[in-house]
Scaffold this active site. Structure first.
Site, PDB file in Angstrom:
ATOM      1  N   SER A 335       0.852  -1.187   0.000  1.00 42.30           N
ATOM      2  CA  SER A 335       0.000   0.000   0.000  1.00 42.30           C
ATOM      3  C   SER A 335       0.887   1.237   0.000  1.00 42.30           C
ATOM      4  O   SER A 335       2.111   1.145   0.113  1.00 42.30           O
ATOM      5  CB  SER A 335      -0.918  -0.019   1.219  1.00 42.30           C
ATOM      6  N   TYR A 336       0.273   2.418  -0.104  1.00 44.06           N
ATOM      7  CA  TYR A 336       1.015   3.657  -0.252  1.00 44.06           C
ATOM      8  C   TYR A 336       2.042   3.824   0.874  1.00 44.06           C
ATOM      9  O   TYR A 336       1.695   3.784   2.049  1.00 44.06           O
ATOM     10  CB  TYR A 336       0.043   4.843  -0.266  1.00 44.06           C
ATOM     11  N   PRO A 337       3.326   4.007   0.517  1.00 42.93           N
ATOM     12  CA  PRO A 337       4.366   3.965   1.557  1.00 42.93           C
ATOM     13  C   PRO A 337       4.622   5.282   2.276  1.00 42.93           C
ATOM     14  O   PRO A 337       5.545   5.351   3.064  1.00 42.93           O
ATOM     15  CB  PRO A 337       5.608   3.524   0.780  1.00 42.93           C
TER      16      PRO A 337
END
Ligand SMILES: [Zn+2]
Ligand SMILES: [Zn+2]
Ligand SMILES: [Zn+2]
Ligand SMILES: [Zn+2]
Ligand SMILES: [Zn+2]
Length: 857
Positions: A335-337
């Site tokens: 997922s978005y880091p």
């Protein structure tokens, strides 16, 4: 039929998202800038049939800069940069032609859906895109909504489709907070950087930096590293003493006990205790306690924690880690880091996420056990409301991710499994002893259940030898009692992980900017990254921070930056006015700048101690044309020539070697020429140190060598050594490199083209006459008698290097060395070049005298 334009942040994201939304049926074509593609498909949008067009930008479309003259370091007082200097948004990468590209694709579109990454930078890019496309899109019908924002946290079918069905609007306030940060960093950073760079660089010779930068966040970051350095420097080790006792019972191996008093700082006191204790040969068990303890499973993973672990355990720097994490995100693996959140929402599908990892042999066993026994609730963390914690979204194998990609992914997966596992449980046993009247103890841990440490074995309870079975009143035999001398040890340099912790604690830097700031201070030579990713300040870094402390400690303390970042967050939440925050902050720093300017002398005192004055550094090299004394060549970056007699500094080309050139002098100013070489296979040309900084003619720019000088009679100038028009670029002239023999070459004075010719000639000269066919200057060549390639044993020949049949085989036009591969791409091929020389006739080269015309005007 109406058209919906959709824009993602990067080309690869546009492709992935389009593939998901079109269910694999989109058709793709390249956009006009060559970098972005457009993916098209049919579908429905708010109940009507439409054509979808998905494309992307490449990060920020625009970047902020000062207008025109305010970019000139020599012409503007840095104090003007705070308020007076106007700024403008320029295309961040003009080569990409992004605005034009967006406008071409948006023309005639009816709706736009913004798929930029869901963080503040992404929100800011939304408005950059809108500014570019709104003028060319179709006018909305009445008050119909035409601009939509998609919110998503991972590139998976579920997330992307959910975002598409629940479109919102872009958030102007978040975008403004990014504008504010950009403007503050630009104005404050440039003003301080320009002033101190110019001030110090002119004074010190061994100051090894071409830029002495100040950044409102970068400098406090450096401050932490130097603060630790100072602690280490001022540390005075102290000697202390401890009593070590070894006891045993029966045939068991002896136990080493810890002294209850821990340590004493007086040797005689220590000796007294040893003497007292030594009177007894027996150690009596006072008490035995057993306590069950737990080691907690980790909180869900956020960015800062990922960066810390990557640095300390994987040896990967923050900047590198972020790049890899973004790639994993773009490819749909995680997922978005970029997130501050370390808490899972009630309705997050933990089980589904875990199930995807059930077939990876590295952790299949643990995952399957969890799935059958049931997941443990993750610990309660903080929810920043931005994204879920960093979570694996798709199974992967080592082969498909590459080495560093896999190591980071493996960590993220193991961390995730740990968050839904049980805590690690162990039994702590402590036995207290009395020897004579002194208390001692020993303790040990026994594992009850490993819990999450099964999947994060490096956090497991270390295996210890079992504790002896005993109870109160038991007696052990004393084997040895001795006084041990030790020393207190200094703290160590900050590791990257420590630095990240400090930045987070003081609220400076965000998950997006922490890696950038850490990278900057090492790139600019203020710290070096040592073994174990420890950050050791350089002399320059230390002096700068000490200097700021001495003049204005707030420049280096994290307090002001922390407060500013809080204000920026309030802008993002729409709670404070953007202009007011900007004005207020700039006012504060403007006043600080004036104070800094007035008190620079006290910073300079520190510099004097560390760095040598410019007159005392460097080696004598060439003569000054004004006073005829030798000037010194200062090799430290940026390399320069300094004349002590005139107290003048002359800049030189960087990244190459400088030597004296035959003691020849510039006919205009009498300065001795130097020769610049970029390396054995590269270019070289002579230059006059004075003309290099002070161009003699109107049509010349700063930083030119004699190969571009238009002096009509100088023997080193373009006029004397220029041969003909460059085979690759517009306006370049191929100039004979008079120092290149016996492997003669000519090189273009504009681009990187280099042409080799006439090997083994002992002389190559450019003649006055020019070729009748192509107007290039004729060249006279004188070969070695034994190695002459000319027919009939001749040694001399003159002719046109492009047209002369005798020369054809001796000129390697086709091997023109191009050092930038970009030059060979996309239409940059040689104009008409069919064979060596011949193609030149199609377009006549300009007379090189045309290039001189400007001089005579
Ligand atoms: Zn001089
Ligand atoms: Zn000159
Ligand atoms: Zn010259
Ligand atoms: Zn060229
Ligand atoms: Zn010719």
């Amino acid at each position: 039929m109406k058209t919906v334009l959709m824009v993602a942040e990067k080309p690869s994201l546009a492709q992935s998202i389009a593939k998901i939304l079109s269910k694999g049926s989109c058709s793709s074509r390249k956009g006009l800038n060559g970098a972005c593609s457009v993916h098209e498909y049919m579908g429905t949008f708010s109940g009507q049939s439409v054509r979808f067009k998905m494309t992307s930008v490449c990060g920020h479309v625009m970047s902020l800069d000062f207008i025109g003259k305010y970019n000139n370091w020599d012409k503007v007082d840095p104090a003007e940069l705070f308020t007076k200097a106007p700024t403008e948004k320029k295309e961040a990468n003009p080569k990409l032609n992004m605005v034009k590209f967006l406008q071409v694709e948006a023309k005639g579109c009816d709706y736009v859906v913004l798929w930029l990454d869901c963080d503040k930078e992404g929100e800011n890019i939304c408005f950059e895109v809108l500014d570019a496309i709104e003028p060319v899109m179709n006018r909305p019908y009445g008050s119909e909504q035409t601009v939509y924002r998609a919110k998503f946290s991972s590139i998976t079918d579920t997330d992307i489709w959910a975002a598409m069905t629940k479109l919102g609007e872009p958030n102007r306030n978040e975008a403004l907070s990014v504008d504010a940060r950009q403007e503050l960093d630009l104005r404050i950073g440039c003003a301080f950087t320009r002033f101190q760079t110019k001030y110090f660089q002119g004074k010190y010779g061994n100051l090894d930096s071409s830029l002495i930068s100040f950044g409102p966040c970068q400098t406090p970051t450096l401050g932490f590293c130097v603060e630790r350095h100072d602690k280490i420097q001022s540390f005075k080790p102290e000697t202390y003493w401890v009593i070590q006792a070894k006891v045993f019972k029966g045939k068991e191996s002896p136990l080493t006990l810890d002294w209850d008093r821990v340590r004493v700082f007086d040797r005689e006191v220590g000796q007294m205790f040893v003497n007292m204790t030594k009177t007894s040969r027996e150690a009596k068990v006072e008490s035995v306690s057993k306590k069950e303890k737990a080691k907690q499973r980790p909180l869900a993973l956020n960015t800062v924690e990922m960066l810390r672990v990557a640095s300390s355990s994987l040896g990967m720097g923050p900047q590198h880690t972020m790049q890899i994490a973004e790639r994993l995100y773009t490819q749909g693996y995680i997922s978005y880091p970029r997130t501050e959140t370390n808490h899972y929402h009630e309705n997050f599908d933990l089980k589904g996420t875990l199930r995807q990892q059930a077939n990876n042999p590295f952790w299949a066993q643990e995952v399957k056990a969890l799935l059958s026994e049931g997941l443990n609730r993750p610990r309660k963390g903080a929810d920043a409301g931005d994204h879920p914690p960093i979570t694996p979204m798709r199974a992967a194998s080592e082969g498909e991710l590459g080495s560093d990609g896999w190591r980071l992914y493996e960590y993220i997966v193991r961390h995730f499994i740990a968050t839904v596992s049980q805590d690690c449980k162990y039994l702590q046993t402590t036995i207290s002893f009395i020897i004579a009247s002194e208390g001692f103890s020993c303790s040990g841990k026994t594992l009850i259940s490993p819990g999450f440490t099964e999947v994060m074995p490096w956090l497991g309870i270390p295996l210890e030898e079992a504790m002896p079975v005993c109870e109160r009143g038991d007696v052990f035999t004393v084997e040895e009692i001795k006084l041990v001398e030790r020393q207190t040890s200094p703290p160590d340099y900050l590791t990257e992980a420590d630095l990240i912790t400090l930045m987070e604690k003081h609220g400076i830097g965000t998950d997006a900017s922490i890696p950038v700031h850490i990278n900057n201070i090492s790139q600019r030579n203020y710290v070096t990254v040592e073994n174990g990713r420890k950050l050791k300040p350089t002399n320059l870094g230390i002096v700068l921070v000490h200097g700021y402390y001495k003049t204005d400690a707030e420049l280096v303390l994290p307090t002001i930056r922390g407060a500013v970042e809080k204000q920026l967050n309030l802008i993002a939440q729409g709670k404070v006015n953007y202009q007011q925050v900007l004005q207020h902050t700039l006012d504060i720093f403007k006043r600080k700048f004036h104070y800094f300017f007035d008190t620079i002398a006290s910073m300079d005192e520190l510099m004097e101690v560390t760095f040598s004055p410019i007159a005392a550094t460097g080696k004598p090299l060439s003569r000054c044309g004004k006073c005829h004394r030798f000037m010194k060549y200062i090799q430290a970056k940026p390399s320069r020539l300094h004349c002590a007699g005139c107290d003048e500094t002359y800049s030189l080309p960087q990244n190459g070697a400088i030597k004296l050139y035959k003691e020849l002098r510039c006919p205009l100013d009498e300065f001795e020429l130097v020769l610049w070489t970029s390396g054995s296979r590269g270019k070289s040309y002579p230059l006059c140190p004075y003309c290099f900084s002070n161009p003699p003619f109107r049509d010349m720019k700063k930083g030119m060598g004699c190969n571009e000088c238009t002096h009509p009679s100088c023997q080193h100038s373009l006029n004397s050594l220029g041969i003909g028009q460059c085979v690759e670029c517009e306006g370049g002239v191929l100039v004979l490199d008079p120092t290149s023999g016996p492997k003669w070459k000519m090189s273009c004075n504009r681009c990187n083209v280099m042409v080799h010719f006439f090997e083994h000639a002992h002389r190559v000269q450019v003649a006055q006459e020019s070729c009748e066919a192509c107007e290039a200057s004729l060249v006279a060549v004188d070969f070695n008698k034994t190695r002459s390639p000319l027919p009939d044993g001749e040694t001399q020949h003159s002719g046109c290097v492009f047209c002369d049949p005798v020369f054809q085989d001796l000129v390697e036009l086709k091997h023109a060395t191009m050092r930038h591969p970009s030059m060979t791409r996309g239409g940059g091929a040689r104009r008409g070049g069919r064979g060596r020389g011949r193609g030149r006739r199609e377009k006549k080269p300009k007379d090189k005298m045309a290039a001189l015309a400007a001089y005579f005007v």
